[in-house]
Every structure is written in C-alpha cells, then in structure tokens.
Design an enzyme around this catalytic site. Sequence first.
Site, short mmCIF file in Angstrom:
data_model
loop_
_atom_site.label_atom_id
_atom_site.label_comp_id
_atom_site.label_asym_id
_atom_site.label_seq_id
_atom_site.Cartn_x
_atom_site.Cartn_y
_atom_site.Cartn_z
N LYS A 48 53.89 81.39 73.73
CA LYS A 48 53.30 82.70 73.42
C LYS A 48 52.69 82.61 72.29
CE LYS A 48 57.61 84.25 72.89
NZ LYS A 48 59.30 85.12 72.81
N ARG A 146 66.05 94.71 76.64
CA ARG A 146 64.87 94.35 76.47
C ARG A 146 64.70 94.52 78.40
NH1 ARG A 146 62.15 90.17 73.04
NH2 ARG A 146 62.97 88.59 74.19
N TYR A 282 44.80 95.32 42.42
CA TYR A 282 44.81 96.61 42.80
C TYR A 282 45.67 97.46 42.19
CZ TYR A 282 40.68 96.74 46.10
OH TYR A 282 39.34 96.72 46.94
N MET A 330 42.86 92.43 51.09
CA MET A 330 42.08 92.42 52.38
C MET A 330 41.69 90.60 52.49
SD MET A 330 39.48 93.86 54.68
CE MET A 330 40.44 95.56 54.25
#
Length: 389
Positions: A48, A146, A282, A330
């Site tokens: 998965k 769950r 940044y 990014m």
Amino acid sequence: MTKSMNTIPKKAQGLRTWVEIDTRALGKNVHALKRVPKKGVLLMGIVKSNAYGHGLVPVAQALEAYGVAWLGVDSLVEAARLRKEGVRTPLLVLGYTLPEHFATASKEKISLTISSFPALREVSTWTAKTKKRLNVHIKIDSGMHRQGFLSEDMPELSRALSETTKFLRIEGIYSHLAEANPEALVLGEKQIELFRDCIKALSLATDRERGKPLLHISASGGILCFPNEFSMVRAGAALYGLWPSPEAHKAKSKEIALTPVLSWRTLVVEIKHIRRGEKVGYSFTEAVRRDSTIAVCPIGYWHGYPRALSGKSDVLVRGKRAKVLGRVSMDMIVIDVTGIRGVSAMDVVTLIGKDGTEELSADEVACFAGTTHYEIVTRINPLIERIIK
C-alpha cells in the site's frame, strides 16, 4: 575500504533526484520473514501507499517473483493497477472500497475488506442483485478502534453473515495490533485473545465456506514479537528493511537481519563560498559560524524532503556528513560541505542510504524531523524515478 559514491549511476543519468530500490535486499527480507512463523503460515506483502514509497508496481512484481502468497494494498485503484500490470498474486484491499468498484473487484478477483455493517449491506446487496462473486475479509476491531466490527457486534454480525448469498464468500477474518511491543506484551496479548473470541463467535457463520477462512492479525511488529497461531501474517515495514519500533529492533535484531531496500539520492548543482556570519535560506534562519563552502541540491519539500529537517538533518557527500543549512525550500536545500575535499558540481548526494562507510538511515532522518520512518519513506514523491537494482 568501501568506496564513496561520487559519480552518477548510468540509470540515473539525466535525473536530478532518484530513488534506488535494491530487490536483492527485498528478497533477503522476504526469506528472513518467512522463517519466523511456523511452517505453512502464508506471508502477505503489504504494498500500500506506493509500497511504502518504494514503488507499487516494481515492488509487487518482485514480491510475486519471490513467492509471496498475498499482496495487500490500500485501495481498489492500487489493486486494479497491479492487475493491469500483470500481477496475478491474490490481492486484498485493506481500506474501504466504494460500491462503484465492486464490479472491478469481482472481475479481477480482488478481495475486499468489510469492516462495518453499512459496508456489509452494500456488498450483500450487490452480490444478491448481480449474482457475481465477491471475496471479502472481515475486519475485527480488537482494541485499536480504527476499522472493524467491535466484539459486541459478533452476534449480529454472525446472523448477517449467515444470511448472505453464496456469491459473497467470507475468505478471511483479520485484525490489527495497535502495540506490538516486546516490552509491553500484555497489550498485544489482550488484542489477540479478543480476536480469538471473535473468531469463535463467527465460526457457525463462516464454517459454511469451502475451507476455513484465512485468519491474520500480525503485521511486522507482530511477526517479530509474538508467536503466531493463525494462517497468515502481513509484512509491511519489515519487508523494506525498516524495524517497526526501537523495542522490536532491540529485542530481535540479533535473531533476524533486515536490510534496508531504499536509497534516495540527489546532486550537487551549485557551490559557493560565504563568510562567517552570513545567513542562509528563507527568513535568514541560520548563520554560518565559520567561513564556509556551501552547496545547493535540487530537492525540497515538494519532493518529500520534510521542511522539519530545516537546519537539522545531515546528508552524505563523498562518504562524509554534510549538514542541511537554513530552511528546506520547496525545491532546494543548501548543505555545508566545508572540509569535504574535492566536492564539485554533479557529485552524488545521499539523502537516505549508504555512501562509503557512512550510512544515513530513514530512521535517523525521521528522528531529525521528529516523526516516524514510515512517514519519511511513504512521502517521497511518487513522480521521482525508482531505479530497480
């Protein structure tokens, strides 16, 4: 002495970042895990979430070649993709399946998880109406809360299963351990005991099947830390050489060897020299404490390299550790290569994996980021090329 990796592999030429998948390591892990349960217990390989970031199709094909009995996926979309790519191994969808996909599941012989009464009504109605076969595995909530039917649901569930048509086959019953911890065995043992009780409560409804349903509760942690009494186990993280917990590693690493399957690489694309006190990235979050040589690498959080690694993690360059400087952008990171001799543009940078005698594991990267190694590998962007070795 192990040679450091500073040249681009042939298959990675033309790529700025790539993931390497070592299928030999995958095979070693399969064989190691098959030896843990008693003889005759089936192994389901969990693929998965893009095979935990390793690549859905190539990993499933490799596992099929290594003789894994079943494959587990999250969605019908993943399962259908594997059938389209020629994978014939039995498939179980572990997540919820929309009724719109029942026809595909029936046609492609894909087994579905049923974990609630509404879902059971949906498959019962569909099979009764279409007269087409669906194979399902009933999910029991043994305490994780769950997916799954609660223990108090067993009388009603047993009646509901007894009333289904011959076209709905109860192929399996399973659950999931919330805590497979060798230092807290009582928690897992309590879930296993509840699972046994639920199986017994459903026996009259499921004994009508041709052959007993497959029973499974143990994932990687359960395989490694608990004796198995059921007919199948599900291996996810351990297949990929990832220990499911530090406790499992501490308790079992001397008995079983797991080999990491995934390595993640990028390149040095730019180098510059800055003076002590100058800032990087940044918001100028980090100032260098010495005259420094820095390098730019073309990966960032879009690629799956967590922003939480800003100013924290290491990478490997020419077999040496280099710190990530400032914020992860990014599409770029900046690393400190001061003191690493000979660094040049197009050198290979290892984000996860080995370079020479140094190794940066997914677990270590996860510790830098304050998360789990499961998240680190599964969030590697699926668009990044997986190179199969």
